[in-house]
Scaffold this motif. Sequence first.
Motif, short mmCIF file in Angstrom:
data_model
loop_
_atom_site.label_atom_id
_atom_site.label_comp_id
_atom_site.label_asym_id
_atom_site.label_seq_id
_atom_site.Cartn_x
_atom_site.Cartn_y
_atom_site.Cartn_z
N ASP A 64 15.89 -9.77 -30.93
CA ASP A 64 15.57 -10.83 -29.97
C ASP A 64 14.54 -11.95 -30.60
O ASP A 64 14.75 -12.96 -30.30
N ARG A 65 13.98 -11.49 -31.69
CA ARG A 65 13.03 -12.42 -32.32
C ARG A 65 13.93 -12.94 -33.60
O ARG A 65 13.55 -14.23 -33.61
N ARG A 66 14.47 -12.35 -34.09
CA ARG A 66 15.19 -12.79 -35.44
C ARG A 66 16.53 -13.08 -35.21
O ARG A 66 17.22 -13.73 -36.21
N GLY A 67 17.40 -12.61 -34.41
CA GLY A 67 18.63 -12.71 -34.16
C GLY A 67 19.33 -11.50 -34.69
O GLY A 67 18.89 -10.70 -35.55
N PRO A 68 20.46 -11.26 -34.14
CA PRO A 68 21.00 -10.02 -34.46
C PRO A 68 21.78 -10.10 -35.96
O PRO A 68 22.28 -8.82 -36.56
N LEU A 69 22.02 -11.11 -36.49
CA LEU A 69 22.77 -11.10 -37.88
C LEU A 69 22.09 -10.50 -39.01
O LEU A 69 22.22 -9.66 -39.70
N PRO A 70 20.62 -11.00 -39.27
CA PRO A 70 19.83 -10.50 -40.24
C PRO A 70 19.59 -8.83 -40.15
O PRO A 70 19.53 -8.13 -40.75
N VAL A 71 19.63 -8.42 -38.84
CA VAL A 71 19.26 -7.02 -38.53
C VAL A 71 20.52 -6.16 -38.77
O VAL A 71 20.55 -5.25 -39.34
N LEU A 72 21.68 -6.90 -38.47
CA LEU A 72 22.92 -6.24 -38.88
C LEU A 72 23.12 -5.86 -40.20
O LEU A 72 23.47 -5.11 -41.10
N VAL A 73 22.85 -7.20 -41.08
CA VAL A 73 22.99 -7.14 -42.50
C VAL A 73 22.22 -6.07 -43.05
O VAL A 73 22.47 -5.46 -44.11
N MET A 109 22.93 -0.64 -36.29
CA MET A 109 24.19 -1.29 -36.31
C MET A 109 24.78 -1.46 -35.01
O MET A 109 25.22 -2.69 -34.55
N GLN A 110 24.74 -0.67 -34.18
CA GLN A 110 25.11 -0.57 -32.78
C GLN A 110 24.63 -1.62 -31.87
O GLN A 110 25.59 -2.49 -31.47
N PRO A 111 23.52 -1.86 -31.61
CA PRO A 111 22.91 -2.93 -30.81
C PRO A 111 22.92 -4.32 -31.58
O PRO A 111 23.26 -5.28 -30.67
N ALA A 112 22.91 -4.39 -32.94
CA ALA A 112 23.32 -5.67 -33.35
C ALA A 112 24.53 -6.06 -33.03
O ALA A 112 24.75 -7.36 -32.95
N LEU A 113 25.51 -5.30 -33.47
CA LEU A 113 26.93 -5.66 -33.30
C LEU A 113 27.40 -6.22 -31.74
O LEU A 113 27.90 -7.06 -31.55
N ALA A 114 26.71 -5.13 -30.78
CA ALA A 114 26.65 -5.51 -29.38
C ALA A 114 25.98 -6.89 -29.02
O ALA A 114 26.76 -7.63 -28.31
N THR A 115 25.16 -7.19 -29.71
CA THR A 115 24.35 -8.52 -29.20
C THR A 115 25.29 -9.52 -29.97
O THR A 115 25.43 -10.69 -29.25
N MET A 116 25.80 -9.41 -30.89
CA MET A 116 26.85 -10.48 -31.65
C MET A 116 27.93 -10.91 -30.89
O MET A 116 28.27 -11.82 -30.49
N ILE A 117 28.47 -9.56 -30.25
CA ILE A 117 29.79 -9.91 -29.25
C ILE A 117 29.39 -10.38 -28.18
O ILE A 117 30.02 -11.43 -27.63
N VAL A 118 28.13 -10.29 -27.57
CA VAL A 118 27.58 -10.94 -26.31
C VAL A 118 27.66 -12.59 -26.69
O VAL A 118 28.09 -13.29 -25.88
N TRP A 119 27.02 -12.82 -27.72
CA TRP A 119 26.66 -14.23 -28.28
C TRP A 119 28.09 -14.82 -28.34
O TRP A 119 28.14 -16.17 -28.13
N CYS A 120 29.24 -14.16 -29.01
CA CYS A 120 30.31 -14.94 -29.15
C CYS A 120 31.48 -14.60 -28.01
O CYS A 120 32.67 -15.07 -28.16
N SER A 121 31.03 -14.17 -26.76
CA SER A 121 31.80 -14.15 -25.65
C SER A 121 31.22 -14.85 -24.37
O SER A 121 29.96 -14.71 -24.26
N GLY A 122 32.13 -15.01 -23.38
CA GLY A 122 31.70 -15.53 -22.06
C GLY A 122 31.77 -14.40 -21.25
O GLY A 122 32.22 -13.27 -21.48
N ALA A 178 29.27 -10.05 -42.18
CA ALA A 178 28.41 -10.65 -41.20
C ALA A 178 27.95 -11.88 -41.60
O ALA A 178 27.37 -12.91 -40.87
N LEU A 179 27.60 -11.95 -43.00
CA LEU A 179 27.02 -13.17 -43.70
C LEU A 179 28.06 -14.45 -43.40
O LEU A 179 27.34 -15.59 -43.36
N SER A 180 29.22 -14.17 -43.36
CA SER A 180 30.16 -15.38 -43.28
C SER A 180 30.23 -15.72 -41.78
O SER A 180 30.99 -16.76 -41.29
N VAL A 181 29.79 -14.97 -40.66
CA VAL A 181 29.81 -15.53 -39.57
C VAL A 181 29.02 -16.42 -38.86
O VAL A 181 27.67 -16.48 -39.17
N LYS A 182 29.26 -17.57 -38.24
CA LYS A 182 28.49 -18.58 -37.56
C LYS A 182 28.34 -18.24 -36.10
O LYS A 182 29.40 -18.64 -35.54
N LEU A 183 27.39 -17.81 -35.68
CA LEU A 183 27.29 -17.62 -34.29
C LEU A 183 26.93 -18.38 -33.33
O LEU A 183 26.12 -19.18 -33.60
#
Length: 425
Positions: A64-73, A109-122, A178-183
């Motif tokens: 929540d502080r740094r974003g899911p992307l750096p955590v996933l990487v 990886m699990q919560p980081a991926l889940a958070t990225m999916i939330v950010w990319c979906s409605g 993951a590094l290529s994803v624009k969230l």
Amino acid sequence: MGAAMRRIQAGNALSAFGLGFTVPYLYIYVASVRGLGSFWAGIVLGVFALAALVALLFTGRVIDRRGPLPVLVGAAVTAAVGALCLGLANNLVTVLGSAALLGAGTAVMQPALATMIVWCSGPTSRTRAFAMQFFLQNLGLGIGGLFGGQIVDESRPASFTLLFAIEAGMFLVLAVIALSVKLPRNAAIADARPKGGKGGSGFRAVLGHRAMLQLCVLGFVLFFACYGQFESGLAAYGTEAAGIDPSALGFALAANTAVIVVAQFLVLRFVERRRRSRVIASVGLIWTVAWLFAGYAGLGHGSQTMATAAFVSTYALFGLGEAMLSPTVAPLVADLAPESMVGQYNSAFALVKQMALALGPFVGGPMGATLHGPYIVTFILFSLGITVLALRLGKKLTPAQDQPMLAAPSRVVAVHKSEQVGAAV
């Protein structure tokens, strides 16, 4: 799916493919190939689980502080190092350290991926996004296990080193993708935020949110009564009480995966149009039937063929329930979370899942092997408890949280440009 979601799902599938290469063979590798014996193999698996639990305690706030992307990487690189070191380890210390790195990395990886999916979906696409994630995870694990079985050779330690190297490579591929994803930022949905919860941060906020707390209790029972028994209590019960040939366990697991792969998108339309709480409640009833089949297999005194068929059917019914849960539970966690705490809520639920997976074999293994009747009765009651807990949870949910398809037209969506998130991350 948008470009970001496609890349996230591709990385998710590849990491599952890598995990499938090693997960079925970790115990054999430590106990036999490295010659550490069954006792230390059990300790290594315990360290793997403990490292995952400790890592998840801190993951949510960092996301929540740094974003899911750096955590996933970071998690993917950590898991890659752990996998590679485990494949090269030749003494107890390095095996334990490598297992800790691998366990922590894969858990985060699990919560980081889940958070990225939330950010990319409605709100309306989130159900399908999580269904796709679950489908690809099972497909990747199944294919990885199949390929790994063709490579592994207990008499050749180098074959296991190759397995772990492939797993490490898949994690690194996930990091690159993951590094290529624009969230884009996730939608801010006012009526899906906690109502009447106490203030606070971190796990205190989760504990102060009654609906989320009830969902965590429900999640613990779900994972304890299903996934926590697959390779421990239920397998022990099948071989000891039902006399199932060990090779039939492979068919049972294959039936479970096959049902998930075939049924996932067939049940999706059914799930989308109904209340999430009632879908989860129906899973409890399906799993009750599954445990009745298991009871018949071990206690019904039928033919061996019938016992085997009933046992395989147990795993197949579990798969049907899993296919119904995947587009239901994870999106509900996201919809219960305040926008600024999606990572914390995902991490809290992942922690509950990890605890259930750790305690499930500890409790179910001895019961399944020796207390056959009580074992079946216990997990029939757990399954019925799922139904009761789900219906009670439904009373705490808003219409938007329980049935988002109906509530979607009335929602106010705030769209945030991806560049803003990129700057924030």
